[in-house]
Design a protein around this motif. Structure first.
Motif, PDB file in Angstrom:
ATOM      1  N   CYS A 217      -9.793   1.279  -3.892  1.00  0.00           N
ATOM      2  CA  CYS A 217      -8.990   1.510  -2.686  1.00  0.00           C
ATOM      3  C   CYS A 217      -7.752   0.598  -2.695  1.00  0.00           C
ATOM      4  N   ALA A 218      -7.928  -0.664  -3.065  1.00  0.00           N
ATOM      5  CA  ALA A 218      -6.822  -1.631  -3.016  1.00  0.00           C
ATOM      6  C   ALA A 218      -5.698  -1.272  -3.980  1.00  0.00           C
ATOM      7  N   ARG A 223       1.808  -0.261  -3.455  1.00  0.00           N
ATOM      8  CA  ARG A 223       2.914  -0.704  -2.590  1.00  0.00           C
ATOM      9  C   ARG A 223       2.494  -0.719  -1.128  1.00  0.00           C
ATOM     10  N   LYS A 224       1.340  -0.149  -0.817  1.00  0.00           N
ATOM     11  CA  LYS A 224       0.908  -0.074   0.591  1.00  0.00           C
ATOM     12  C   LYS A 224       0.150  -1.339   0.984  1.00  0.00           C
ATOM     13  N   ASN A 229      -4.422   1.173   3.063  1.00  0.00           N
ATOM     14  CA  ASN A 229      -5.315   1.708   2.020  1.00  0.00           C
ATOM     15  C   ASN A 229      -6.742   1.849   2.538  1.00  0.00           C
ATOM     16  N   LEU A 230      -7.189   0.879   3.351  1.00  0.00           N
ATOM     17  CA  LEU A 230      -8.553   0.958   3.916  1.00  0.00           C
ATOM     18  C   LEU A 230      -8.665   2.159   4.846  1.00  0.00           C
ATOM     19  N   ALA A 251      -5.396 -11.596   5.933  1.00  0.00           N
ATOM     20  CA  ALA A 251      -4.294 -11.265   6.853  1.00  0.00           C
ATOM     21  C   ALA A 251      -4.001  -9.769   6.806  1.00  0.00           C
ATOM     22  N   ASP A 252      -3.603  -9.156   7.960  1.00  0.00           N
ATOM     23  CA  ASP A 252      -3.481  -7.681   7.986  1.00  0.00           C
ATOM     24  C   ASP A 252      -2.341  -7.116   7.138  1.00  0.00           C
ATOM     25  N   MET A 253      -1.270  -7.890   6.924  1.00  0.00           N
ATOM     26  CA  MET A 253      -0.162  -7.292   6.186  1.00  0.00           C
ATOM     27  C   MET A 253      -0.276  -7.442   4.661  1.00  0.00           C
TER      28      MET A 253
END
Ligand code: SAM
Length: 278
Positions: A217-218, A223-224, A229-230, A251-253
């Motif tokens: 997934c990662a 680039r996302k 992706n999750l 961290a979320d970003m």
């Protein structure tokens, strides 16, 4: 014993590109590979025996060598180059079709040494990473750029799913570079030797399958953000994806390609605990 090239010519052997047949002949390099692999007694599984030059060198340092070779036209060549090597057995067949569990039952603990065509190395490596139980590690000759991928650090362009898959099981390092001039016939790329040492329970995760799903997934959208992706991979609403990341201390970003293997492991465990993954 005659030179390998002389033996191959005498048997009328023709190199097959489809099997990636670029052979080694230099005695110093062969000895160095055996040392790099840490072969000292013990059992070695060699994949891709070729004309047997490396097999013979391994035979001198190991208690036992089991070698696979897909090309049965090498049978008479190997009979000659391995004559007198009583601790070597050659199996003619495609290693990708071998029954690894049965093989392990017969071998006990072993190390893998392989100089394979580049397109076979990654599937072979993935088999050992995902299925092997008694493998102490692998020493493989790979194209130099593949060696950089196997040993890359998070956040670098070479870091990817294979790097993270290796890190779950062990540590990889480049032991030496091997210029293209060392092979017969000469390929059009340089190579390197990578040694991977497996360490039981190195990154303890509740589920290895969940770790692999997180890694896929990662790197699905490099680039996302990992959050996006999750959401895409596991159909999570943004809020839930954020909670999962926060619980894993991420961290979320963040983008997946910057996350360490330990970070993937934490994330996999949170997703398993929340029953998103099994
Ligand atoms: N080990 C030898 C050396 O170092 O000189 C030969 C190396 S050559 C790069 C790779 C060898 O792997 C070839 O002899 C090829 O026929 C064999 N091979 C290719 N695919 C294979 C497979 N799936 N299973 C077993 N052997 C394979």
């Amino acid at each position: 014993m005659d030179d390998i090239r002389t033996i191959l010519a005498r048997h009328g052997f023709s190199f097959k590109k489809k099997f990636g047949q670029n052979f080694l002949t230099d005695a110093n390099l062969l000895g160095a590979i055996v040392r790099d692999a840490g072969v000292d007694g013990g059992t070695v599984l060699e994949i891709g025996a070729g004309a047997g030059a490396l097999t013979r060198a391994l035979s001198g340092a190991a208690a036992r060598v089991l070698a696979y070779e897909i090309d049965s036209s090498l049978r008479p060549v190997l009979a000659e180059t391995l004559s007198g090597c009583e601790n070597v057995e050659v199996v003619f067949g495609d290693f990708l079709r071998a029954d690894l569990a049965a093989l392990e039952g017969e071998l006990g603990e072993y190390r893998v040494v392989a100089n394979l065509p580049y397109y076979v190395t990654t599937p072979v490596l993935m088999r050992f990473l995902e299925e092997a139980e008694r493998c102490a590690g692998l020493t493989v000759m790979v194209q130099e750029e593949v060696a950089l991928r196997f040993t890359a650090q998070p956040g670098t362009p070479d870091y990817g799913a294979v790097t993270a898959a290796i890190a779950l099981k062990g540590e990889a390092r480049i032991t030496r570079r091997v210029p293209r001039t060392m092979f017969t016939p000469r390929p059009n790329v340089d190579s390197a030797i990578v040694r991977i040492d497996f360490e039981r329970g190195r990154l303890p995760v509740v589920s290895e399958a969940a770790y692999r799903a997180v890694v896929r997934c990662a790197f699905a959208g490099r680039r996302k953000t990992l959050e996006n992706n999750l959401m895409n991979a596991f159909r999570l609403p943004r809020e839930r994806a954020r909670e999962v990341l926060s619980e894993a201390g991420i961290a979320d970003m963040v983008r997946g390609e910057t996350l360490s293997p330990a970070g993937f492991a934490r994330l996999a465990d949170v997703l398993t605990a929340r029953h998103v993954l099994t």
